[in-house]
Design an enzyme around this catalytic site. Structure first.
Site: not given
Ligand code: ZN
Length: 181
Positions: A35, A61-62, A65-66, A122
């Site tokens: 991704h 970018h994630d 958050e992740d 995204d």
């Molecule tokens: Zn993403």
């Protein structure tokens, strides 16, 4: 190597390590890095390779958050421009999922142009996943709701970038046909 090449190699290594144990929610359980690679490629294509910081932010970018990555860590490794871009597309994880999704729609129009480009890439990547390898537990209704939500978010990204908007539109239409939305 140029600065851009070094930056992208470093961001790829960082993202691969941080997301090493994650997989996508789809039935084929693709490695999460697929991704991130797709998002950064979409940004590279749209900018003709001209915005290395944005392409690197696509890989990262994630991460906040992740994974256990923090804003401070990304700022120290990659500088304030890239850290700010990642922060702009990072949800507040202390809020419930539905509230985070609602806030994305509410706030996206106020984001910077490059953050909107990142969001478009995204969501385009996410829709490709829903089309090619949807989560096994998603009902047709759930897919239609996701499509409608993605449309609302990208409505707030209008004018950010023609190439990315067209790419989103193409995959959105394919999903709409597939899911009868
Ligand atoms: Zn993403």
């Amino acid at each position: 190597m140029t600065g851009a090449t070094l930056l992208l190699a470093k961001a790829l290594d960082f993202a691969a390590r941080k997301h090493v144990h994650q997989r996508r929610k789809g039935e084929s359980r693709e490695p999460y890095i697929n991704h991130l690679a797709q998002v950064s490629w979409l940004l590279a294509e749209a900018t003709g390779g001209g915005d290395a910081a944005l392409i690197a932010a696509g890989l990262l970018h994630d991460a906040i958050e992740d994974t256990d990555a923090t804003f401070v860590e990304i700022e120290a490794e990659f500088g304030s421009d890239i850290a700010a871009l990642v922060a702009e597309v990072t949800d507040d994880k202390s809020l419930p999922w539905t509230e985070r999704k609602r806030l994305q729609v509410k706030h996206v129009a106020t984001k910077s142009r490059r953050a909107k480009m990142l969001k478009l890439a995204d969501l385009t990547s996410n829709l490709h996943s829903v089309l090619e390898s949807p989560p096994a537990d998603w009902s047709p209704e759930r897919k239609r709701r996701y499509l409608a939500w993605a449309r609302e978010v990208t409505d707030g990204c209008r004018g950010a970038d023609t190439t990315l908007e067209e790419g989103f539109e193409t995959v959105w239409r394919r999903c709409a046909d597939e899911f009868d939305a």
